[in-house]
Design a protein around this motif. Sequence first.
Motif, PDB file in Angstrom:
ATOM      1  N   MET A  39       0.821  -1.206   0.000  1.00 19.97           N
ATOM      2  CA  MET A  39       0.000   0.000   0.000  1.00 19.97           C
ATOM      3  C   MET A  39       0.855   1.255   0.000  1.00 19.97           C
ATOM      4  O   MET A  39       0.563   2.223  -0.716  1.00 19.97           O
ATOM      5  CB  MET A  39      -0.930  -0.023   1.220  1.00 19.97           C
ATOM      6  CG  MET A  39      -1.979  -1.112   1.167  1.00 19.97           C
ATOM      7  SD  MET A  39      -2.786  -1.393   2.758  1.00 19.97           S
ATOM      8  CE  MET A  39      -3.370   0.240   3.120  1.00 19.97           C
ATOM      9  N   SER A  40       1.943   1.246   0.772  1.00 20.28           N
ATOM     10  CA  SER A  40       2.824   2.411   0.812  1.00 20.28           C
ATOM     11  C   SER A  40       3.536   2.615  -0.515  1.00 20.28           C
ATOM     12  O   SER A  40       3.747   3.753  -0.950  1.00 20.28           O
ATOM     13  CB  SER A  40       3.843   2.246   1.940  1.00 20.28           C
ATOM     14  OG  SER A  40       3.206   2.202   3.200  1.00 20.28           O
ATOM     15  N   VAL A  41       3.901   1.529  -1.172  1.00 16.36           N
ATOM     16  CA  VAL A  41       4.562   1.640  -2.478  1.00 16.36           C
ATOM     17  C   VAL A  41       3.615   2.273  -3.499  1.00 16.36           C
ATOM     18  O   VAL A  41       3.992   3.187  -4.250  1.00 16.36           O
ATOM     19  CB  VAL A  41       5.038   0.250  -2.942  1.00 16.36           C
ATOM     20  CG1 VAL A  41       5.449   0.293  -4.407  1.00 16.36           C
ATOM     21  CG2 VAL A  41       6.216  -0.212  -2.102  1.00 16.36           C
ATOM     22  N   ILE A  42       2.360   1.808  -3.528  1.00 17.95           N
ATOM     23  CA  ILE A  42       1.401   2.358  -4.485  1.00 17.95           C
ATOM     24  C   ILE A  42       1.101   3.823  -4.182  1.00 17.95           C
ATOM     25  O   ILE A  42       1.064   4.674  -5.085  1.00 17.95           O
ATOM     26  CB  ILE A  42       0.115   1.521  -4.470  1.00 17.95           C
ATOM     27  CG1 ILE A  42       0.408   0.097  -4.964  1.00 17.95           C
ATOM     28  CG2 ILE A  42      -0.953   2.157  -5.340  1.00 17.95           C
ATOM     29  CD1 ILE A  42      -0.768  -0.839  -4.870  1.00 17.95           C
ATOM     30  N   ALA A  43       0.904   4.140  -2.901  1.00 18.20           N
ATOM     31  CA  ALA A  43       0.614   5.525  -2.533  1.00 18.20           C
ATOM     32  C   ALA A  43       1.807   6.425  -2.830  1.00 18.20           C
ATOM     33  O   ALA A  43       1.647   7.545  -3.332  1.00 18.20           O
ATOM     34  CB  ALA A  43       0.242   5.604  -1.060  1.00 18.20           C
ATOM     35  N   GLY A  44       3.030   5.973  -2.515  1.00 18.37           N
ATOM     36  CA  GLY A  44       4.212   6.779  -2.817  1.00 18.37           C
ATOM     37  C   GLY A  44       4.424   6.966  -4.306  1.00 18.37           C
ATOM     38  O   GLY A  44       4.855   8.040  -4.747  1.00 18.37           O
ATOM     39  N   TRP A  45       4.115   5.945  -5.090  1.00 18.95           N
ATOM     40  CA  TRP A  45       4.264   6.065  -6.542  1.00 18.95           C
ATOM     41  C   TRP A  45       3.289   7.094  -7.116  1.00 18.95           C
ATOM     42  O   TRP A  45       3.589   7.777  -8.109  1.00 18.95           O
ATOM     43  CB  TRP A  45       4.035   4.706  -7.183  1.00 18.95           C
ATOM     44  CG  TRP A  45       4.468   4.635  -8.621  1.00 18.95           C
ATOM     45  CD1 TRP A  45       3.693   4.785  -9.719  1.00 18.95           C
ATOM     46  CD2 TRP A  45       5.797   4.397  -9.092  1.00 18.95           C
ATOM     47  NE1 TRP A  45       4.436   4.653 -10.856  1.00 18.95           N
ATOM     48  CE2 TRP A  45       5.738   4.414 -10.510  1.00 18.95           C
ATOM     49  CE3 TRP A  45       7.021   4.176  -8.468  1.00 18.95           C
ATOM     50  CZ2 TRP A  45       6.853   4.215 -11.295  1.00 18.95           C
ATOM     51  CZ3 TRP A  45       8.135   3.967  -9.249  1.00 18.95           C
ATOM     52  CH2 TRP A  45       8.051   3.991 -10.651  1.00 18.95           C
TER      53      TRP A  45
ATOM     54  N   GLY B  53       6.146  12.936  -9.021  1.00 15.88           N
ATOM     55  CA  GLY B  53       6.016  13.270 -10.429  1.00 15.88           C
ATOM     56  C   GLY B  53       7.116  12.640 -11.255  1.00 15.88           C
ATOM     57  O   GLY B  53       6.858  11.842 -12.163  1.00 15.88           O
ATOM     58  N   TRP B  54       8.360  12.992 -10.959  1.00 15.85           N
ATOM     59  CA  TRP B  54       9.495  12.372 -11.632  1.00 15.85           C
ATOM     60  C   TRP B  54       9.712  10.968 -11.080  1.00 15.85           C
ATOM     61  O   TRP B  54       9.237  10.607 -10.011  1.00 15.85           O
ATOM     62  CB  TRP B  54      10.749  13.210 -11.439  1.00 15.85           C
ATOM     63  CG  TRP B  54      10.663  14.576 -12.050  1.00 15.85           C
ATOM     64  CD1 TRP B  54       9.735  15.013 -12.950  1.00 15.85           C
ATOM     65  CD2 TRP B  54      11.521  15.684 -11.767  1.00 15.85           C
ATOM     66  NE1 TRP B  54       9.965  16.324 -13.262  1.00 15.85           N
ATOM     67  CE2 TRP B  54      11.060  16.768 -12.558  1.00 15.85           C
ATOM     68  CE3 TRP B  54      12.629  15.879 -10.951  1.00 15.85           C
ATOM     69  CZ2 TRP B  54      11.675  18.014 -12.550  1.00 15.85           C
ATOM     70  CZ3 TRP B  54      13.251  17.109 -10.940  1.00 15.85           C
ATOM     71  CH2 TRP B  54      12.776  18.172 -11.727  1.00 15.85           C
ATOM     72  N   LEU B  55      10.503  10.193 -11.813  1.00 14.23           N
ATOM     73  CA  LEU B  55      10.804   8.839 -11.367  1.00 14.23           C
ATOM     74  C   LEU B  55      11.611   8.852 -10.073  1.00 14.23           C
ATOM     75  O   LEU B  55      11.368   8.038  -9.171  1.00 14.23           O
ATOM     76  CB  LEU B  55      11.573   8.094 -12.468  1.00 14.23           C
ATOM     77  CG  LEU B  55      11.998   6.662 -12.135  1.00 14.23           C
ATOM     78  CD1 LEU B  55      10.784   5.800 -11.843  1.00 14.23           C
ATOM     79  CD2 LEU B  55      12.826   6.075 -13.271  1.00 14.23           C
ATOM     80  N   SER B  56      12.564   9.782  -9.971  1.00 15.70           N
ATOM     81  CA  SER B  56      13.360   9.868  -8.741  1.00 15.70           C
ATOM     82  C   SER B  56      12.491  10.230  -7.546  1.00 15.70           C
ATOM     83  O   SER B  56      12.663   9.685  -6.443  1.00 15.70           O
ATOM     84  CB  SER B  56      14.471  10.905  -8.924  1.00 15.70           C
ATOM     85  OG  SER B  56      13.929  12.179  -9.258  1.00 15.70           O
ATOM     86  N   GLU B  57      11.539  11.134  -7.756  1.00 15.98           N
ATOM     87  CA  GLU B  57      10.648  11.508  -6.660  1.00 15.98           C
ATOM     88  C   GLU B  57       9.780  10.316  -6.233  1.00 15.98           C
ATOM     89  O   GLU B  57       9.557  10.098  -5.041  1.00 15.98           O
ATOM     90  CB  GLU B  57       9.758  12.670  -7.091  1.00 15.98           C
ATOM     91  CG  GLU B  57      10.524  13.955  -7.354  1.00 15.98           C
ATOM     92  CD  GLU B  57       9.635  15.037  -7.922  1.00 15.98           C
ATOM     93  OE1 GLU B  57      10.060  16.200  -7.957  1.00 15.98           O
ATOM     94  OE2 GLU B  57       8.507  14.709  -8.349  1.00 15.98           O
ATOM     95  N   ARG B  58       9.312   9.560  -7.195  1.00 17.65           N
ATOM     96  CA  ARG B  58       8.497   8.395  -6.855  1.00 17.65           C
ATOM     97  C   ARG B  58       9.305   7.366  -6.073  1.00 17.65           C
ATOM     98  O   ARG B  58       8.804   6.779  -5.100  1.00 17.65           O
ATOM     99  CB  ARG B  58       7.955   7.768  -8.138  1.00 17.65           C
ATOM    100  CG  ARG B  58       6.917   8.634  -8.839  1.00 17.65           C
ATOM    101  CD  ARG B  58       6.387   7.947 -10.078  1.00 17.65           C
ATOM    102  NE  ARG B  58       5.296   8.716 -10.693  1.00 17.65           N
ATOM    103  CZ  ARG B  58       4.617   8.329 -11.765  1.00 17.65           C
ATOM    104  NH1 ARG B  58       4.925   7.173 -12.351  1.00 17.65           N
ATOM    105  NH2 ARG B  58       3.647   9.082 -12.250  1.00 17.65           N
ATOM    106  N   LEU B  59      10.559   7.143  -6.484  1.00 19.29           N
ATOM    107  CA  LEU B  59      11.388   6.174  -5.772  1.00 19.29           C
ATOM    108  C   LEU B  59      11.657   6.626  -4.335  1.00 19.29           C
ATOM    109  O   LEU B  59      11.648   5.814  -3.405  1.00 19.29           O
ATOM    110  CB  LEU B  59      12.700   5.976  -6.524  1.00 19.29           C
ATOM    111  CG  LEU B  59      12.583   5.288  -7.896  1.00 19.29           C
ATOM    112  CD1 LEU B  59      13.941   5.227  -8.570  1.00 19.29           C
ATOM    113  CD2 LEU B  59      11.978   3.904  -7.763  1.00 19.29           C
ATOM    114  N   VAL B  60      11.884   7.908  -4.145  1.00 17.84           N
ATOM    115  CA  VAL B  60      12.125   8.426  -2.796  1.00 17.84           C
ATOM    116  C   VAL B  60      10.863   8.297  -1.949  1.00 17.84           C
ATOM    117  O   VAL B  60      10.925   7.900  -0.773  1.00 17.84           O
ATOM    118  CB  VAL B  60      12.608   9.885  -2.859  1.00 17.84           C
ATOM    119  CG1 VAL B  60      12.654  10.494  -1.456  1.00 17.84           C
ATOM    120  CG2 VAL B  60      13.988   9.958  -3.487  1.00 17.84           C
TER     121      VAL B  60
END
Length: 308
Positions: free
Chosen positions: A20-26, A30-37
């Motif tokens: 759930m945290s992975v989906i919400a963080g993704w 906006g950018w890929l780096s921001e999503r990974l962080v």
Amino acid sequence: MTHRPALALAVTATGTAVCMSVIAGWQRGGWLSERLVWVAVGVVLVGGAHLLPALCMSAPLVARGIGTLLWLGCMAAASWGHAAFFLLSQSHAGEVRVSAVSIASVPAHRALTAVMAERASVAAGLAVADALHCIRDCLTLRVRRTSLAARLDALDVEAADVRRYQAIEDSNASHRDAARDDPVTARLAALRGVTDARLELLTSLVFAAVLESTACLLWWIALLPQGTWPVTDRRDPVPAVATDVPDVTTADAPPAPVMTKPESEVTKLRRDIEAGLLRPTVASIRQHLGCSQAKAAALRKLVIEPTA
């Protein structure tokens, strides 16, 4: 044995929370780096919320106090992220339900205001034509009046059609709105007199808090030291030796009565020890009978003391 199911449930709860945290963080970045962080932050917060109470059990008092503050922060942040996941999932589910709703088709039409403005102009022209008196060219005036009246009737029909089309569009919009809202949440919101959005947020936070609390308790149980769980012996306790039992070693002793289960074990142990099949030690007796250490010691005492 209690640790294994608790560990399995704890791993399942933590895995669910991490997903759930992975989906919400993704969804947040906006950018890929921001999503990974964002994903990494969510995973760390979930791990801290689940494991800090179990890891701080044997820590000093100061460390436990700091761990409690950090645990509360992790719980709040993880619950907030899970609430975002619940709201996003409800929104996506609403879009799927809306796409499945059958909607009545409505042809293209003019706006009602434009139709009514043209009708007002035609009605004014008809009123002017009716006010004119026929001196000459009476046929032309009658044709103009007839044409304006017919156009006025056509505009009335068009206005009625536009109103009917607008009613169909309003019905389609209400059906889409009803399909977009969660049915349980919508009915509960109507029953409690609150808005759907507020109730959805409240239920999402409650679900997230329950999941986090359950995972914390399961990890705390799973990581408890083995010695902290009380071990009870479910076998029957060995009764105390009666003082009035006759000496069975004498020649004139009467026949022994029917032995109970502990006396049968004593007889069997004595026979095996005399035959050399078993050593008269607590460990050997415990391994031979598969009993607890306390019962093995009591049986050894019953076997050894009469022979001594």
